[in-house]
Scaffold this motif. Structure first.
Motif, PDB file in Angstrom:
ATOM      1  N   VAL A 132      28.887 -24.633 -13.704  1.00 27.53           N
ATOM      2  CA  VAL A 132      29.720 -24.067 -12.509  1.00 27.53           C
ATOM      3  C   VAL A 132      29.661 -22.623 -12.808  1.00 27.53           C
ATOM      4  O   VAL A 132      29.881 -22.198 -14.034  1.00 27.53           O
ATOM      5  N   ASP A 133      29.486 -21.895 -11.698  1.00 29.92           N
ATOM      6  CA  ASP A 133      30.055 -20.660 -11.206  1.00 29.92           C
ATOM      7  C   ASP A 133      31.504 -20.566 -12.005  1.00 29.92           C
ATOM      8  O   ASP A 133      32.000 -20.755 -10.777  1.00 29.92           O
ATOM      9  N   THR A 145      21.916 -20.171  -7.780  1.00 27.62           N
ATOM     10  CA  THR A 145      22.326 -20.304  -5.853  1.00 27.62           C
ATOM     11  C   THR A 145      22.245 -22.186  -7.153  1.00 27.62           C
ATOM     12  O   THR A 145      21.285 -22.145  -7.857  1.00 27.62           O
ATOM     13  N   ALA A 146      22.433 -22.912  -6.368  1.00 28.79           N
ATOM     14  CA  ALA A 146      22.949 -24.006  -7.092  1.00 28.79           C
ATOM     15  C   ALA A 146      22.106 -25.037  -7.069  1.00 28.79           C
ATOM     16  O   ALA A 146      20.982 -24.704  -5.797  1.00 28.79           O
ATOM     17  N   VAL A 147      21.283 -25.379  -8.143  1.00 33.89           N
ATOM     18  CA  VAL A 147      20.679 -26.888  -8.283  1.00 33.89           C
ATOM     19  C   VAL A 147      20.857 -28.004  -7.951  1.00 33.89           C
ATOM     20  O   VAL A 147      20.513 -28.600  -7.705  1.00 33.89           O
ATOM     21  N   THR A 247      33.191 -30.860  -3.686  1.00 35.52           N
ATOM     22  CA  THR A 247      31.469 -31.234  -3.945  1.00 35.52           C
ATOM     23  C   THR A 247      31.703 -29.765  -4.991  1.00 35.52           C
ATOM     24  O   THR A 247      32.085 -28.824  -4.588  1.00 35.52           O
ATOM     25  N   THR A 248      30.767 -30.709  -6.199  1.00 33.39           N
ATOM     26  CA  THR A 248      30.687 -28.921  -7.554  1.00 33.39           C
ATOM     27  C   THR A 248      29.170 -28.429  -7.625  1.00 33.39           C
ATOM     28  O   THR A 248      28.618 -29.213  -7.399  1.00 33.39           O
ATOM     29  N   ARG A 249      29.237 -27.318  -7.089  1.00 30.94           N
ATOM     30  CA  ARG A 249      28.155 -26.326  -6.613  1.00 30.94           C
ATOM     31  C   ARG A 249      27.304 -26.189  -8.271  1.00 30.94           C
ATOM     32  O   ARG A 249      28.129 -25.194  -8.804  1.00 30.94           O
ATOM     33  N   GLU A 250      26.051 -26.492  -9.427  1.00 32.75           N
ATOM     34  CA  GLU A 250      25.737 -26.462 -10.186  1.00 32.75           C
ATOM     35  C   GLU A 250      24.652 -25.773 -10.064  1.00 32.75           C
ATOM     36  O   GLU A 250      23.668 -25.895  -9.772  1.00 32.75           O
ATOM     37  N   GLY A 251      24.735 -24.359 -10.914  1.00 37.22           N
ATOM     38  CA  GLY A 251      23.146 -23.836 -10.876  1.00 37.22           C
ATOM     39  C   GLY A 251      23.206 -23.623 -12.330  1.00 37.22           C
ATOM     40  O   GLY A 251      23.613 -24.089 -12.676  1.00 37.22           O
TER      41      GLY A 251
END
Length: 746
Positions: A132-133, A145-147, A247-251
């Motif tokens: 997570v950024d 960007t999120a994967v 919602t968690t965006r993980e890159g």
């Protein structure tokens, strides 16, 4: 006589001797001359870089072919370690990126999360998958960007009847995985919760099951996966949605001094099309939409509860189209009507729509016990005294509608000092007040009233979802009212259930999970498309950006930021596509052996276990593990190891009966589910398989053997007990010298 140089060449014409050193210089000069000549006419021009890499990026990758990557050992199914190998969705995605960039990733599996972050900070590793950024991490890392788009979950014990909202954990012990970003949020915003750090998910869940802690907060799909995989039957995980957990965006996190690697990874990531991503998601059962075959699997107690309930009484917002409302005949229509129809197919229980004149009356009907559920309701603090909620199945952005002469709303700070309106009792109204207390908000009876006031200039703007506002604006017919911006606020809509019916909530939550997280957006797209095609007014055209049409003409705004917002909305909805039947098959199949995978085994056993309980038929399990398989990989390589796994799979598939289900349990373990089979019959089958495997001709490899554990279901068993007995029997077979079969009674 003069001395002759040690290395020389003698000219036959002049008989003079030249040192070999000078001849070498002459040859080098000729070679340089030849290389400097223009290319011949038939030389082929170099092909353009398919990824669009710059010369600097290509040069960096050529000089740095090998990169060390941290993989979380138990972040299943996204990234984890099994038998020393890195596996999971993001691992497969990283391998695909590395292949296209012509580089190689070496996966490090020896760090905890805390240690991995420290290693990235000190540049001892190069990348971290699924990260997570956060502002703190940007000091030492750069991000793609999120994967992954995941959501936070809270695991608790099923028998713990205390409230399970974070606000209720004050003074209680809550487990977290050390170093995960959730920990900092909890310490900042929930200081009264006692946090207990664990190095991984499994140890935290085991502590929860033992009663050492009262909950574990982490990523919900990961918690659910571990609970199922390790048969922690007294635990459950539910999504947790609130102001601080969305919602968690993980890159992919990359060490900060490698900007060229980040940009190259991003370009490769951008070139991966949605078909490839969906194939990976289906392989790892991520974002699994659609109901499983055989309908909703409920316990006998839950089925009995629905039978005694007889019908489910439904209350709706009567005028919130296209989300929900009543048609001219008074029938339920809109998105929620279609979603409830799918739920009714799963539950097989009649639904009765109550006649409530307004949303406030619908909410009051649940408080009074006259209604059982609200199909579209957001979890807000004011509702928790009377309602409980399922997991969300539809997330909608909140927007602002203003007069046409207002500037585009870039952020909420532009609204300070303005009068806005929202419908009384709607979740948008409560959440807006919480998020933006400095902005004046007027409560209204309906969206129509609010649009009238915006048109007359009595309000600066009206707040609601984009679909509802677009429909209301079209109905009113005002050409000078338009959607002017999106707020940093989302509605997470689930099913609201009266508080004294937790059993019904649990059933509905299970049904929502069965339908999957993509069913809601799919139906929403249908209703948004229909509602925006019904008219051609310019205001309505703006809303069609949600379904893929970028508006030109009168809606080409002078402000560039609004056009960017429309593009983002279009892209978000274009990602919601139907899944193919072929990939459904792949989602339950082990890629190497062609057998069913672990999740299919668990699903089938759950079905057969319920059949056994209902019809009193025998049900047995065979669990087998290849003996000393690690030696094969270490001595002969993984290709030979894969050959062994496939050969054993062929034996099992060929000798099992049609009614048996054969699957790969994990690594070198296999499982066979034997419906209608007693323990002795299953033991006889296992002996036959044991001899067949030992007789395989796998030259040049030595003969391979396997150890077998056999167990059967007994009256009163919980599902996990038979798995544990089979595992203990397998362990005893290993102790007895391997290459044998041990039944649970032996």
């Amino acid at each position: 006589m003069a001395a002759i140089p040690l290395f020389c060449i003698e000219s036959t014409a002049s008989r003079r001797r030249l040192p070999l050193f000078w001849w070498g210089l002459l040859l080098v000069g000729l070679l340089v001359r030849l290389l400097s000549l223009p290319a011949v006419a038939h030389a082929q021009p170099s092909s353009p870089d398919p990824l669009g890499l710059t010369a600097a990026e290509r040069g960096f990758l050529q000089q740095n072919r090998l990169f060390e990557v941290h993989v979380e050992p138990d972040y299943m199914p996204f990234a984890y370690v099994e038998n020393g190998q890195a596996k999971g969705f993001v691992v497969d995605l990283a391998d695909l990126l590395a292949e296209r960039l012509g580089i190689r990733f070496v996966y490090r599996t020896d760090h905890t999360w805390d240690q991995a972050l420290e290693a990235l900070r000190n540049r001892r590793i190069d990348l971290v998958l699924a990260m997570v950024d956060t502002p703190e991490r940007r000091d030492y890392a750069r991000f793609t960007t999120a994967v992954l788009n995941t959501y936070v979950g809270l695991a608790t014990r099923r028998d713990d009847r205390r409230p399970k909202q974070l606000e209720d954990f004050a003074g209680r012990r809550l487990a977290v995985v050390a170093g995960y970003w959730h920990e900092a949020v909890l310490r900042t915003h929930y200081p009264r919760i006692e946090l207990v750090r664990y190095p991984d998910h499994l140890r935290g869940l085991e502590a929860l099951a033992a009663g050492t802690v009262d909950g574990l907060l982490s990523t919900d799909p990961v918690l659910t996966f571990h609970i199922r995989r390790h048969y922690l039957l007294n635990l459950e995980s539910r999504p947790l949605v609130g102001d601080w957990f969305k919602t968690t965006r993980e890159g992919i996190g990359v060490r900060r001094d490698y900007p060229l690697l980040v940009s190259a990874l991003q370009k490769a990531l951008d070139r991966i099309d949605e078909t490839e991503l969906n194939a990976l998601r289906r392989r790892w059962l991520i974002d699994n939409g659609g109901a499983n075959e055989g309908g909703l699997q409920l316990t006998l107690a839950q089925r009995r509860y629905l039978e005694e309930l007889g019908e489910i009484r439904v209350a709706i917002a009567p005028d919130w189209m296209p989300l929900e409302g009543r048609d001219a005949r008074g029938q339920h229509t809109g998105f929620s009507a279609d979603y409830l129809a799918l739920l009714q197919q799963l539950l097989q229980v009649p639904l009765r729509l109550l006649d409530t004149p307004s949303w406030a009356d619908s909410v009051q009907a649940l408080r009074d016990g006259r209604a059982d559920l609200l199909p579209l309701a957001a979890d807000t603090p004011s509702r928790r005294d009377a309602l409980i909620f399922t997991r969300p199945y539809l997330d909608l952005p909140v927007v602002v509608a203003t007069r046409d002469d207002a500037l585009f709303i870039e952020n909420a700070h532009q609204l300070v000092g303005r009068r806005l309106g929202a419908v009384r009792g709607y979740a948008v109204t409560e959440l807006f007040r919480q998020r933006y207390p400095a902005i004046e908000l007027v409560e209204l009876a309906s969206l129509a009233e609010g649009i009238d006031k915006v048109h007359r200039g009595e309000l600066f703007g009206l707040v609601d979802t984009v679909a509802a506002l677009g429909q209301a604006i079209a109905r009113q017919g005002y050409k000078d009212v338009r959607i002017s911006g999106q707020l940093d606020l989302q509605l997470h809509l689930g099913i609201g259930v009266r508080k004294d019916a937790p059993a019904l909530r649990d059933i509905l939550d299970r049904a929502v999970a069965e339908l999957g997280p993509r069913e809601g957006p799919r139906l929403y797209n249908k209703w948004v498309a229909v509602s925006y095609r019904s008219g051609v007014r310019p205001v309505v055209v703006l809303c069609t950006a949600l379904v893929g049409v970028l508006v030109t003409g009168v809606f080409v705004y002078r402000n560039r930021r609004l056009r960017q917002l429309n593009l983002q909305l279009v892209q978000a909805h274009l990602l919601l596509e139907e899944k193919s039947r072929e990939l459904e098959r792949l989602s339950v199949t082990d890629r190497l052996t062609g057998l069913y995978n672990r999740l299919k085994i668990e699903e089938t056993f759950d079905y057969e276990w319920r059949r056994e309980k209902r019809y009193q038929q025998p049900l047995s399990l065979i669990l087998l593990d290849l003996d000393h398989f690690k030696r094969v990989n270490d001595t002969y390589g993984h290709q030979q190891g894969d050959r062994v796994l496939c050969a054993v799979a062929a034996v099992l598939r060929g000798r099992a009966r049609e009614s048996d289900l054969v699957g790969r349990w994990g690594g070198e373990e296999y499982m066979i589910i034997c419906p209608g089979t007693s323990l002795d019959e299953a033991r006889f089958l296992a002996l036959s398989l044991c001899r067949a495997i030992a007789g395989l001709d796998l030259a040049p490899l030595p003969p391979q053997t396997a150890s077998f554990g056999v167990a059967t279901v007994h009256p009163g068993d919980e599902q996990g007990e038979v798995f544990r007995r089979a595992d203990r029997a397998l362990y005893r077979a290993k102790e007895h010298g391997r290459n044998c079969v041990v039944a649970e009674y032996e």
